[in-house]
Scaffold this active site. Structure first.
Site, short mmCIF file in Angstrom:
data_model
loop_
_atom_site.label_atom_id
_atom_site.label_comp_id
_atom_site.label_asym_id
_atom_site.label_seq_id
_atom_site.Cartn_x
_atom_site.Cartn_y
_atom_site.Cartn_z
N ILE A 270 39.62 27.20 41.83
CA ILE A 270 40.27 26.00 41.67
C ILE A 270 40.26 25.56 40.59
CG2 ILE A 270 41.22 23.86 43.02
CD1 ILE A 270 41.50 25.70 45.26
N GLU B 262 14.58 26.39 37.11
CA GLU B 262 15.13 25.19 36.16
C GLU B 262 16.12 24.11 36.95
OE1 GLU B 262 14.11 24.49 33.40
OE2 GLU B 262 13.26 26.30 32.54
N GLU C 210 19.38 12.31 41.87
CA GLU C 210 20.15 12.75 40.78
C GLU C 210 21.60 12.56 40.81
OE1 GLU C 210 20.73 17.04 40.19
OE2 GLU C 210 20.55 16.74 38.00
N CYS D 161 22.05 18.68 33.35
CA CYS D 161 20.49 18.55 34.16
C CYS D 161 19.94 17.62 33.30
CB CYS D 161 20.18 20.04 34.20
SG CYS D 161 20.00 20.97 32.64
N GLY E 77 16.35 25.24 44.89
CA GLY E 77 15.23 25.72 44.07
C GLY E 77 14.06 25.62 45.07
N GLY F 112 19.61 25.74 38.97
CA GLY F 112 20.47 24.78 40.01
C GLY F 112 19.69 23.59 40.57
N SER F 113 19.86 23.38 41.84
CA SER F 113 19.40 22.14 42.41
C SER F 113 18.18 22.23 42.87
CB SER F 113 20.35 21.85 43.67
OG SER F 113 20.38 22.76 44.38
P1 NAP Z 1 23.14 24.83 43.20
O1 NAP Z 1 24.00 24.49 44.49
O2 NAP Z 1 21.73 24.64 43.71
O3 NAP Z 1 23.58 26.14 43.03
C1 NAP Z 1 22.91 26.85 41.84
C2 NAP Z 1 23.17 28.43 42.18
O4 NAP Z 1 22.54 28.91 43.26
C3 NAP Z 1 24.77 28.71 42.44
O5 NAP Z 1 25.02 29.95 41.83
C4 NAP Z 1 24.65 28.81 44.05
O6 NAP Z 1 25.98 29.61 44.48
C5 NAP Z 1 23.47 29.55 44.09
N1 NAP Z 1 22.81 29.23 45.52
C6 NAP Z 1 23.33 28.13 46.58
N2 NAP Z 1 22.46 28.34 47.47
C7 NAP Z 1 21.73 29.58 47.36
C8 NAP Z 1 20.70 30.26 48.04
N3 NAP Z 1 20.64 29.95 49.56
N4 NAP Z 1 20.44 31.25 47.75
C9 NAP Z 1 20.40 31.94 46.40
N5 NAP Z 1 21.17 31.30 45.60
C10 NAP Z 1 22.02 30.17 46.23
O7 NAP Z 1 23.38 24.00 42.07
P2 NAP Z 1 24.70 23.42 41.43
O8 NAP Z 1 25.21 22.30 41.97
O9 NAP Z 1 25.39 24.76 41.27
O10 NAP Z 1 24.15 23.08 39.88
C11 NAP Z 1 23.94 21.72 39.87
C12 NAP Z 1 22.29 21.63 39.72
O11 NAP Z 1 21.94 22.47 38.72
C13 NAP Z 1 21.92 20.03 39.35
O12 NAP Z 1 20.96 19.63 39.94
C14 NAP Z 1 21.42 20.14 37.97
O13 NAP Z 1 20.54 19.47 37.47
C15 NAP Z 1 20.70 21.83 38.23
N6 NAP Z 1 20.82 22.36 36.61
C16 NAP Z 1 19.75 22.49 35.94
C17 NAP Z 1 19.34 22.91 34.82
C18 NAP Z 1 18.10 23.19 34.14
O14 NAP Z 1 17.94 23.84 33.19
N7 NAP Z 1 16.90 22.59 34.56
C19 NAP Z 1 20.58 23.41 33.91
C20 NAP Z 1 21.79 23.26 34.62
C21 NAP Z 1 22.01 22.67 35.98
P3 NAP Z 1 27.48 28.67 44.63
O15 NAP Z 1 27.29 27.59 43.99
O16 NAP Z 1 27.89 29.85 44.22
O17 NAP Z 1 27.47 28.45 46.16
#
Ligand code: NAP
Length: 457
Positions: free
Chosen positions: A6, A229, A361, A263, A212, A207-208
Protein backbone atom coordinates in the site's frame (compact mmCIF):
# COMPACT_ATOMS: atom_id res chain seq x y z
CA UNK A 1 -1.22 -16.07 -0.16
CA UNK A 2 0.02 -12.62 -1.19
CA UNK A 3 1.29 -9.50 0.58
CA UNK A 4 -0.45 -6.37 -0.65
CA UNK A 5 1.75 -3.25 -0.89
CA UNK A 6 0.00 0.00 0.00
CA UNK A 7 1.26 3.49 -0.84
CA UNK A 8 0.91 5.34 2.50
CA UNK A 9 0.62 8.76 0.81
CA UNK A 10 -2.48 7.75 -1.17
CA UNK A 11 -3.68 4.67 0.73
CA UNK A 12 -3.86 2.85 -2.64
CA UNK A 13 -2.53 -0.56 -3.67
CA UNK A 14 0.73 -0.49 -5.64
CA UNK A 15 1.27 -4.21 -6.10
CA UNK A 16 1.39 -7.62 -4.50
CA UNK A 17 3.87 -10.44 -3.96
CA UNK A 18 3.67 -14.15 -3.10
CA UNK A 19 4.51 -15.05 0.48
CA UNK A 20 7.37 -17.57 0.65
CA UNK A 21 6.37 -21.03 1.85
CA UNK A 22 8.34 -22.92 4.53
CA UNK A 23 9.53 -25.31 1.78
CA UNK A 24 10.77 -22.39 -0.32
CA UNK A 25 12.67 -20.93 2.66
CA UNK A 26 14.17 -24.34 3.46
CA UNK A 27 15.28 -24.76 -0.14
CA UNK A 28 16.94 -21.32 -0.26
CA UNK A 29 18.84 -21.96 2.96
CA UNK A 30 19.95 -25.33 1.52
CA UNK A 31 21.22 -23.66 -1.66
CA UNK A 32 23.01 -21.01 0.39
CA UNK A 33 24.83 -23.83 2.24
CA UNK A 34 25.74 -25.79 -0.86
CA UNK A 35 27.37 -22.81 -2.54
CA UNK A 36 28.97 -21.19 0.53
CA UNK A 37 32.37 -22.94 0.39
CA UNK A 38 32.89 -22.23 -3.29
CA UNK A 39 31.88 -18.58 -2.71
CA UNK A 40 34.38 -18.37 0.19
CA UNK A 41 37.09 -20.01 -1.92
CA UNK A 42 37.01 -17.12 -4.41
CA UNK A 43 38.81 -15.06 -1.78
CA UNK A 44 38.17 -11.38 -1.13
CA UNK A 45 39.49 -10.34 -4.58
CA UNK A 46 37.32 -12.85 -6.44
CA UNK A 47 34.21 -11.93 -4.52
CA UNK A 48 34.90 -8.25 -5.00
CA UNK A 49 35.08 -8.75 -8.78
CA UNK A 50 31.68 -10.43 -8.84
CA UNK A 51 30.16 -7.77 -6.57
CA UNK A 52 31.58 -4.93 -8.70
CA UNK A 53 29.29 -6.19 -11.44
CA UNK A 54 26.35 -6.25 -9.00
CA UNK A 55 27.20 -2.67 -7.98
CA UNK A 56 27.22 -1.55 -11.63
CA UNK A 57 23.73 -3.04 -12.11
CA UNK A 58 22.40 -1.39 -8.95
CA UNK A 59 23.65 1.98 -10.18
CA UNK A 60 21.67 1.44 -13.40
CA UNK A 61 18.47 0.67 -11.44
CA UNK A 62 18.89 3.26 -8.71
CA UNK A 63 16.21 5.71 -9.83
CA UNK A 64 13.70 2.87 -10.22
CA UNK A 65 14.49 1.63 -6.70
CA UNK A 66 14.08 5.19 -5.37
CA UNK A 67 10.68 5.76 -6.95
CA UNK A 68 9.41 2.41 -5.70
CA UNK A 69 10.77 3.10 -2.21
CA UNK A 70 8.91 6.41 -2.03
CA UNK A 71 5.71 4.70 -3.18
CA UNK A 72 6.20 1.89 -0.66
CA UNK A 73 7.09 3.80 2.52
CA UNK A 74 6.77 7.52 1.79
CA UNK A 75 10.33 8.89 1.89
CA UNK A 76 10.19 12.26 0.06
CA UNK A 77 11.97 12.31 -3.28
CA UNK A 78 13.76 15.47 -2.11
CA UNK A 79 15.56 13.36 0.49
CA UNK A 80 15.85 9.89 -0.92
CA UNK A 81 18.93 10.45 -3.13
CA UNK A 82 20.95 11.84 -0.27
CA UNK A 83 19.59 9.72 2.59
CA UNK A 84 19.02 6.34 0.95
CA UNK A 85 20.32 5.88 -2.59
CA UNK A 86 23.65 7.76 -2.66
CA UNK A 87 24.37 6.71 0.90
CA UNK A 88 23.72 3.07 -0.07
CA UNK A 89 26.09 3.30 -3.03
CA UNK A 90 28.76 4.98 -0.88
CA UNK A 91 28.62 2.13 1.66
CA UNK A 92 28.53 -0.50 -1.13
CA UNK A 93 31.70 0.96 -2.71
CA UNK A 94 33.51 1.36 0.61
CA UNK A 95 32.95 -2.25 1.56
CA UNK A 96 34.27 -3.48 -1.78
CA UNK A 97 37.29 -1.17 -1.70
CA UNK A 98 38.23 -1.85 1.92
CA UNK A 99 37.48 -5.55 2.36
CA UNK A 100 40.98 -6.72 1.53
CA UNK A 101 42.63 -4.42 4.07
CA UNK A 102 39.97 -5.04 6.76
CA UNK A 103 40.05 -8.82 6.43
CA UNK A 104 43.76 -9.35 5.98
CA UNK A 105 45.46 -11.68 8.50
CA UNK A 106 47.02 -9.98 11.53
CA UNK A 107 49.89 -11.04 13.74
CA UNK A 108 48.68 -11.22 17.35
CA UNK A 109 51.86 -12.57 18.96
CA UNK A 110 55.47 -12.93 18.01
CA UNK A 111 58.65 -14.01 19.82
CA UNK A 112 62.01 -15.42 18.74
CA UNK A 113 60.62 -18.88 18.02
CA UNK A 114 56.93 -18.56 17.14
CA UNK A 115 54.25 -16.51 15.45
CA UNK A 116 50.48 -16.31 16.02
CA UNK A 117 48.42 -15.12 13.05
CA UNK A 118 44.70 -14.25 13.18
CA UNK A 119 42.69 -15.13 10.08
CA UNK A 120 39.21 -13.69 9.41
CA UNK A 121 37.19 -16.49 7.87
CA UNK A 122 33.57 -16.47 6.70
CA UNK A 123 30.97 -17.63 9.22
CA UNK A 124 28.67 -19.46 6.76
CA UNK A 125 25.03 -18.81 5.87
CA UNK A 126 23.68 -15.49 7.16
CA UNK A 127 19.98 -14.83 7.70
CA UNK A 128 19.55 -11.09 7.12
CA UNK A 129 16.33 -9.33 8.16
CA UNK A 130 15.70 -5.61 7.51
CA UNK A 131 13.16 -2.93 8.42
CA UNK A 132 11.55 -0.55 5.91
CA UNK A 133 12.86 2.89 6.89
CA UNK A 134 15.80 3.05 4.43
CA UNK A 135 14.75 0.51 1.80
CA UNK A 136 18.00 0.50 -0.21
CA UNK A 137 20.63 1.64 2.30
CA UNK A 138 19.68 -0.85 5.01
CA UNK A 139 19.82 -3.70 2.49
CA UNK A 140 23.35 -2.56 1.48
CA UNK A 141 24.46 -2.10 5.10
CA UNK A 142 23.44 -5.60 6.09
CA UNK A 143 23.89 -7.69 2.95
CA UNK A 144 26.97 -6.41 1.09
CA UNK A 145 29.53 -6.72 3.95
CA UNK A 146 28.30 -10.30 4.54
CA UNK A 147 28.79 -11.21 0.88
CA UNK A 148 32.25 -9.62 0.62
CA UNK A 149 33.29 -11.37 3.84
CA UNK A 150 32.43 -14.71 2.22
CA UNK A 151 29.08 -15.50 3.82
CA UNK A 152 26.09 -16.43 1.68
CA UNK A 153 22.85 -14.61 2.45
CA UNK A 154 19.15 -15.37 2.66
CA UNK A 155 17.48 -11.97 2.91
CA UNK A 156 14.05 -10.83 4.08
CA UNK A 157 13.05 -7.23 3.58
CA UNK A 158 10.17 -5.71 5.59
CA UNK A 159 6.72 -6.37 4.15
CA UNK A 160 6.27 -2.62 3.47
CA UNK A 161 9.17 -2.96 1.03
CA UNK A 162 8.51 -6.30 -0.68
CA UNK A 163 8.34 -4.66 -4.12
CA UNK A 164 11.74 -3.04 -3.53
CA UNK A 165 12.88 -6.48 -2.38
CA UNK A 166 11.66 -8.00 -5.67
CA UNK A 167 13.61 -5.39 -7.61
CA UNK A 168 16.75 -6.08 -5.57
CA UNK A 169 16.38 -9.80 -6.31
CA UNK A 170 15.97 -9.17 -10.04
CA UNK A 171 19.16 -7.05 -10.09
CA UNK A 172 21.07 -9.92 -8.48
CA UNK A 173 19.50 -12.40 -10.92
CA UNK A 174 20.77 -10.40 -13.88
CA UNK A 175 24.32 -10.30 -12.45
CA UNK A 176 27.10 -12.89 -12.55
CA UNK A 177 26.71 -13.86 -8.90
CA UNK A 178 26.46 -17.67 -8.54
CA UNK A 179 22.98 -19.04 -7.81
CA UNK A 180 22.32 -19.37 -4.07
CA UNK A 181 24.94 -16.86 -2.89
CA UNK A 182 22.17 -14.29 -2.40
CA UNK A 183 18.49 -15.14 -2.29
CA UNK A 184 15.36 -13.55 -0.95
CA UNK A 185 12.24 -14.64 0.84
CA UNK A 186 9.03 -12.64 1.13
CA UNK A 187 6.51 -12.12 3.90
CA UNK A 188 5.99 -10.65 7.34
CA UNK A 189 7.45 -11.51 10.72
CA UNK A 190 6.22 -15.11 10.56
CA UNK A 191 8.35 -15.69 7.45
CA UNK A 192 11.37 -14.12 9.19
CA UNK A 193 10.68 -16.42 12.14
CA UNK A 194 10.79 -19.51 9.92
CA UNK A 195 14.10 -18.30 8.48
CA UNK A 196 15.80 -17.84 11.85
CA UNK A 197 14.73 -21.35 12.91
CA UNK A 198 16.40 -22.82 9.80
CA UNK A 199 19.95 -24.23 9.73
CA UNK A 200 21.80 -20.90 9.58
CA UNK A 201 25.14 -19.77 11.05
CA UNK A 202 24.58 -16.07 11.71
CA UNK A 203 21.66 -13.67 12.09
CA UNK A 204 22.01 -10.03 11.10
CA UNK A 205 18.87 -8.25 12.27
CA UNK A 206 17.87 -4.58 12.10
CA UNK A 207 14.53 -3.60 13.60
CA UNK A 208 12.73 -3.03 16.87
CA UNK A 209 14.07 -3.96 20.29
CA UNK A 210 11.02 -6.16 20.95
CA UNK A 211 11.65 -8.37 17.92
CA UNK A 212 15.42 -8.12 18.49
CA UNK A 213 15.01 -9.78 21.92
CA UNK A 214 13.15 -12.66 20.30
CA UNK A 215 15.83 -13.02 17.63
CA UNK A 216 18.51 -13.04 20.35
CA UNK A 217 16.71 -15.81 22.22
CA UNK A 218 16.49 -17.98 19.08
CA UNK A 219 20.18 -17.32 18.39
CA UNK A 220 21.06 -18.25 21.98
CA UNK A 221 19.19 -21.55 21.66
CA UNK A 222 21.11 -22.36 18.46
CA UNK A 223 24.34 -20.89 19.88
CA UNK A 224 25.02 -18.84 16.77
CA UNK A 225 26.22 -15.27 16.41
CA UNK A 226 23.49 -12.63 16.38
CA UNK A 227 24.06 -9.02 15.32
CA UNK A 228 21.34 -6.65 16.43
CA UNK A 229 20.80 -3.05 15.31
CA UNK A 230 17.70 -1.98 17.25
CA UNK A 231 15.68 1.01 18.37
CA UNK A 232 16.88 4.29 19.81
CA UNK A 233 15.75 7.36 21.72
CA UNK A 234 18.66 9.67 21.04
CA UNK A 235 19.08 12.65 23.40
CA UNK A 236 20.04 16.09 22.06
CA UNK A 237 21.57 18.41 24.68
CA UNK A 238 21.53 22.10 23.81
CA UNK A 239 23.90 24.12 26.02
CA UNK A 240 23.60 27.87 26.61
CA UNK A 241 26.33 28.76 24.09
CA UNK A 242 24.86 26.68 21.23
CA UNK A 243 24.71 28.08 17.70
CA UNK A 244 20.97 28.22 16.86
CA UNK A 245 21.49 27.72 13.11
CA UNK A 246 23.36 24.47 13.77
CA UNK A 247 20.64 23.37 16.21
CA UNK A 248 17.83 24.05 13.72
CA UNK A 249 19.56 22.27 10.83
CA UNK A 250 20.57 19.23 12.88
CA UNK A 251 17.16 18.93 14.56
CA UNK A 252 15.39 18.94 11.20
CA UNK A 253 17.74 16.37 9.70
CA UNK A 254 17.85 14.07 12.72
CA UNK A 255 14.27 14.33 13.96
CA UNK A 256 11.91 15.34 11.16
CA UNK A 257 13.58 14.04 7.97
CA UNK A 258 12.05 10.75 6.77
CA UNK A 259 9.07 11.67 9.00
CA UNK A 260 11.15 10.96 12.08
CA UNK A 261 11.66 7.32 11.15
CA UNK A 262 15.41 7.18 11.77
CA UNK A 263 16.69 4.69 14.34
CA UNK A 264 19.54 6.82 15.70
CA UNK A 265 17.63 10.11 15.36
CA UNK A 266 17.43 12.92 17.92
CA UNK A 267 14.28 11.92 19.79
CA UNK A 268 14.45 13.85 23.08
CA UNK A 269 15.55 17.49 23.24
CA UNK A 270 17.22 18.63 26.49
CA UNK A 271 17.67 22.41 26.53
CA UNK A 272 19.34 24.78 28.98
CA UNK A 273 16.60 26.67 30.84
CA UNK A 274 18.01 30.11 29.92
CA UNK A 275 17.70 29.52 26.17
CA UNK A 276 14.53 27.40 26.12
CA UNK A 277 12.42 30.19 24.66
CA UNK A 278 14.98 30.97 21.96
CA UNK A 279 15.20 27.27 20.99
CA UNK A 280 11.41 26.94 20.88
CA UNK A 281 11.09 30.00 18.63
CA UNK A 282 13.92 28.82 16.34
CA UNK A 283 12.45 25.35 15.92
CA UNK A 284 8.86 26.55 15.43
CA UNK A 285 10.06 28.97 12.74
CA UNK A 286 12.10 26.22 11.07
CA UNK A 287 9.12 23.84 11.07
CA UNK A 288 6.74 26.51 9.72
CA UNK A 289 9.02 26.75 6.66
CA UNK A 290 8.71 23.02 5.88
CA UNK A 291 6.16 21.62 3.45
CA UNK A 292 4.19 18.45 4.25
CA UNK A 293 2.57 16.52 1.41
CA UNK A 294 2.96 14.18 -1.57
CA UNK A 295 6.45 12.63 -1.22
CA UNK A 296 6.83 12.32 -5.01
CA UNK A 297 6.68 16.15 -5.23
CA UNK A 298 10.29 17.37 -5.14
CA UNK A 299 9.35 20.53 -3.17
CA UNK A 300 7.99 18.50 -0.23
CA UNK A 301 10.10 18.21 2.94
CA UNK A 302 7.97 15.81 4.99
CA UNK A 303 5.92 12.91 3.62
CA UNK A 304 3.65 10.39 5.34
CA UNK A 305 4.78 7.81 7.87
CA UNK A 306 5.27 4.34 6.41
CA UNK A 307 1.73 3.22 7.26
CA UNK A 308 -1.44 4.26 9.04
CA UNK A 309 -0.50 1.78 11.79
CA UNK A 310 2.69 3.79 12.53
CA UNK A 311 0.77 7.09 12.60
CA UNK A 312 -1.86 5.68 14.96
CA UNK A 313 0.89 4.50 17.35
CA UNK A 314 2.47 7.98 17.21
CA UNK A 315 -0.86 9.69 17.86
CA UNK A 316 -1.37 7.54 20.93
CA UNK A 317 2.02 8.68 22.31
CA UNK A 318 1.17 12.34 21.64
CA UNK A 319 -2.31 11.98 23.21
CA UNK A 320 -0.71 10.44 26.30
CA UNK A 321 1.67 13.43 26.58
CA UNK A 322 -1.17 15.96 26.19
CA UNK A 323 -3.28 14.17 28.81
CA UNK A 324 -0.33 14.45 31.24
CA UNK A 325 0.18 18.19 30.64
CA UNK A 326 2.46 18.55 27.60
CA UNK A 327 1.97 21.65 25.48
CA UNK A 328 1.92 21.58 21.67
CA UNK A 329 4.13 24.37 20.29
CA UNK A 330 3.43 23.36 16.70
CA UNK A 331 1.71 20.40 14.98
CA UNK A 332 0.13 17.71 17.13
CA UNK A 333 -2.35 16.10 14.74
CA UNK A 334 -2.97 14.40 11.41
CA UNK A 335 -3.14 17.19 8.81
CA UNK A 336 -6.43 17.79 7.01
CA UNK A 337 -6.69 16.88 3.32
CA UNK A 338 -3.97 14.22 3.34
CA UNK A 339 -4.08 10.45 3.88
CA UNK A 340 -4.36 9.06 7.41
CA UNK A 341 -0.64 8.11 7.35
CA UNK A 342 0.50 11.76 7.62
CA UNK A 343 1.29 13.52 10.89
CA UNK A 344 2.23 17.17 11.32
CA UNK A 345 5.80 17.88 12.45
CA UNK A 346 5.32 18.47 16.16
CA UNK A 347 7.24 20.10 19.01
CA UNK A 348 6.12 19.46 22.59
CA UNK A 349 7.11 21.43 25.71
CA UNK A 350 6.19 20.88 29.40
CA UNK A 351 7.25 17.29 28.91
CA UNK A 352 7.77 15.08 31.96
CA UNK A 353 9.69 11.83 32.18
CA UNK A 354 6.59 9.74 32.92
CA UNK A 355 5.21 10.39 29.42
CA UNK A 356 5.35 7.78 26.64
CA UNK A 357 7.09 10.28 24.34
CA UNK A 358 9.97 10.25 26.82
CA UNK A 359 10.00 6.60 27.86
CA UNK A 360 9.34 4.91 24.50
CA UNK A 361 10.98 5.20 21.11
CA UNK A 362 9.02 7.80 19.11
CA UNK A 363 9.18 6.73 15.46
CA UNK A 364 7.60 9.77 13.85
CA UNK A 365 8.00 13.57 13.46
CA UNK A 366 7.39 14.48 17.13
CA UNK A 367 10.00 16.01 19.42
CA UNK A 368 9.50 16.25 23.20
CA UNK A 369 11.51 18.98 24.92
CA UNK A 370 12.63 19.31 28.56
CA UNK A 371 14.89 21.87 30.26
CA UNK A 372 17.93 21.58 32.55
CA UNK A 373 20.00 23.86 34.77
CA UNK A 374 23.23 21.94 35.46
CA UNK A 375 25.47 19.81 33.22
CA UNK A 376 24.96 16.85 35.54
CA UNK A 377 21.18 17.15 35.21
CA UNK A 378 21.48 17.24 31.40
CA UNK A 379 23.61 14.08 31.37
CA UNK A 380 21.20 12.27 33.71
CA UNK A 381 18.24 13.21 31.50
CA UNK A 382 20.13 12.11 28.37
CA UNK A 383 20.93 8.71 29.88
CA UNK A 384 17.39 8.28 31.26
CA UNK A 385 16.40 5.69 28.63
CA UNK A 386 16.75 1.98 27.96
CA UNK A 387 18.27 2.88 24.57
CA UNK A 388 21.77 4.01 23.62
CA UNK A 389 22.14 4.49 19.88
CA UNK A 390 22.66 8.12 18.75
CA UNK A 391 23.44 11.16 20.91
CA UNK A 392 23.67 14.86 19.99
CA UNK A 393 25.43 17.77 21.70
CA UNK A 394 25.26 21.45 20.83
CA UNK A 395 27.94 23.70 22.32
CA UNK A 396 30.80 25.81 21.00
CA UNK A 397 32.94 24.68 23.97
CA UNK A 398 35.04 21.77 22.66
CA UNK A 399 36.26 20.74 26.11
CA UNK A 400 32.70 20.57 27.44
CA UNK A 401 31.64 18.52 24.41
CA UNK A 402 34.45 16.04 25.03
CA UNK A 403 33.62 15.62 28.74
CA UNK A 404 29.87 15.24 28.16
CA UNK A 405 30.39 12.86 25.21
CA UNK A 406 32.43 10.60 27.48
CA UNK A 407 29.51 10.43 29.94
CA UNK A 408 26.72 9.60 27.48
CA UNK A 409 25.81 5.92 27.19
CA UNK A 410 25.38 5.87 23.41
CA UNK A 411 27.31 4.20 20.60
CA UNK A 412 27.55 7.35 18.47
CA UNK A 413 27.68 11.07 19.30
CA UNK A 414 27.39 14.06 17.00
CA UNK A 415 28.68 17.47 18.15
CA UNK A 416 26.94 20.47 16.53
CA UNK A 417 25.39 18.27 13.85
CA UNK A 418 28.68 16.80 12.58
CA UNK A 419 28.01 13.48 10.81
CA UNK A 420 29.19 10.25 12.40
CA UNK A 421 27.75 8.25 9.52
CA UNK A 422 30.73 7.14 7.49
CA UNK A 423 31.30 3.63 6.15
CA UNK A 424 34.62 3.43 8.00
CA UNK A 425 33.05 4.30 11.39
CA UNK A 426 31.33 1.63 13.50
CA UNK A 427 27.53 1.97 13.77
CA UNK A 428 25.57 0.52 16.68
CA UNK A 429 24.39 1.06 20.20
CA UNK A 430 24.70 0.62 23.94
CA UNK A 431 22.01 -0.93 26.13
CA UNK A 432 18.81 -2.10 24.38
CA UNK A 433 19.84 -0.54 21.07
CA UNK A 434 21.64 -3.67 20.02
CA UNK A 435 24.58 -6.04 20.04
CA UNK A 436 27.65 -5.66 17.85
CA UNK A 437 28.56 -2.99 15.32
CA UNK A 438 28.16 -2.57 11.58
CA UNK A 439 30.70 -1.03 9.18
CA UNK A 440 34.35 -0.29 9.25
CA UNK A 441 36.91 -2.88 10.17
CA UNK A 442 34.93 -3.75 13.33
CA UNK A 443 31.82 -4.44 11.27
CA UNK A 444 33.65 -6.81 8.96
CA UNK A 445 35.12 -8.72 11.88
CA UNK A 446 31.67 -9.20 13.45
CA UNK A 447 30.68 -11.25 10.39
CA UNK A 448 33.69 -13.58 10.56
CA UNK A 449 35.05 -16.52 12.45
CA UNK A 450 38.42 -15.67 13.93
CA UNK A 451 41.11 -18.34 13.64
CA UNK A 452 44.54 -18.17 15.26
CA UNK A 453 47.28 -20.24 13.65
CA UNK A 454 50.47 -20.69 15.64
CA UNK A 455 53.59 -21.44 13.58
CA UNK A 456 57.30 -21.89 14.22
CA UNK A 457 59.61 -19.20 13.01
P1 NAP B 1 10.34 -4.69 13.36
O1 NAP B 1 8.88 -4.73 13.54
O2 NAP B 1 11.20 -5.22 14.45
O3 NAP B 1 10.66 -5.43 11.99
C1 NAP B 1 11.95 -5.54 11.47
C2 NAP B 1 12.03 -6.76 10.57
O4 NAP B 1 11.85 -7.94 11.34
C3 NAP B 1 10.92 -6.79 9.51
O5 NAP B 1 11.43 -7.36 8.33
C4 NAP B 1 9.89 -7.69 10.17
O6 NAP B 1 8.99 -8.27 9.27
C5 NAP B 1 10.79 -8.73 10.80
N1 NAP B 1 10.19 -9.49 11.89
C6 NAP B 1 9.13 -9.16 12.68
N2 NAP B 1 8.88 -10.15 13.58
C7 NAP B 1 9.81 -11.13 13.35
C8 NAP B 1 10.08 -12.39 13.93
N3 NAP B 1 9.35 -12.87 14.95
N4 NAP B 1 11.10 -13.14 13.45
C9 NAP B 1 11.87 -12.67 12.44
N5 NAP B 1 11.65 -11.48 11.81
C10 NAP B 1 10.65 -10.71 12.28
O7 NAP B 1 10.83 -3.19 13.10
P2 NAP B 1 10.19 -2.12 12.12
O8 NAP B 1 8.99 -1.55 12.74
O9 NAP B 1 10.12 -2.69 10.76
O10 NAP B 1 11.37 -1.03 12.09
C11 NAP B 1 11.44 0.02 12.97
C12 NAP B 1 12.41 -0.29 14.10
O11 NAP B 1 13.69 -0.60 13.55
C13 NAP B 1 12.63 0.90 15.00
O12 NAP B 1 12.67 0.48 16.31
C14 NAP B 1 13.99 1.43 14.55
O13 NAP B 1 14.65 2.18 15.52
C15 NAP B 1 14.70 0.16 14.22
N6 NAP B 1 15.84 0.39 13.33
C16 NAP B 1 17.09 0.25 13.83
C17 NAP B 1 18.20 0.52 13.02
C18 NAP B 1 19.60 0.39 13.57
O14 NAP B 1 20.54 0.35 12.76
N7 NAP B 1 19.80 0.34 14.86
C19 NAP B 1 18.00 0.90 11.70
C20 NAP B 1 16.71 1.04 11.23
C21 NAP B 1 15.63 0.78 12.05
P3 NAP B 1 7.68 -7.45 8.77
O15 NAP B 1 7.87 -6.03 9.11
O16 NAP B 1 7.68 -7.70 7.33
O17 NAP B 1 6.52 -8.04 9.50
Amino acid sequence: MNIISINPATNSIIGETNISSPEDIHQKVGEAHSVQESWASLGVKGRKNVLMDVLRLFKEHLEEIGVLSTQSMGMPSSLRNNLDLDAGIEYFEWHLENALESLKPEISFEDSTSLNTVFYEPTGVAAVISPWNFPFCTFVWQVIPNLVAGNTVVFKHAQECVLVGKLIESVFSSSKIPQGVFSEIYGGGEVGDILIHEDIDLISFTGSTTVGKHIASVGAEKLIKVLLELGGSGPGIVFEDADMDKVAEAVFFNRYANSGQICDGLKRLIVHKNIAEKVEQTLVKMLQSKKVGDPQDISIDIGPLSSIKQTDALKEQVDDAISKGAQILIGGKKPAGLSEAFFEPTLLSNVTTDMKVWQEEVFGPVLPMVTFESEEEAINLANDTVYGLGGYLFTEDKEKAEVVASKLKTGMISVNGTLYLHPSSPFGGYKKSGLGREHGKNGFHELCQLKVVATEK
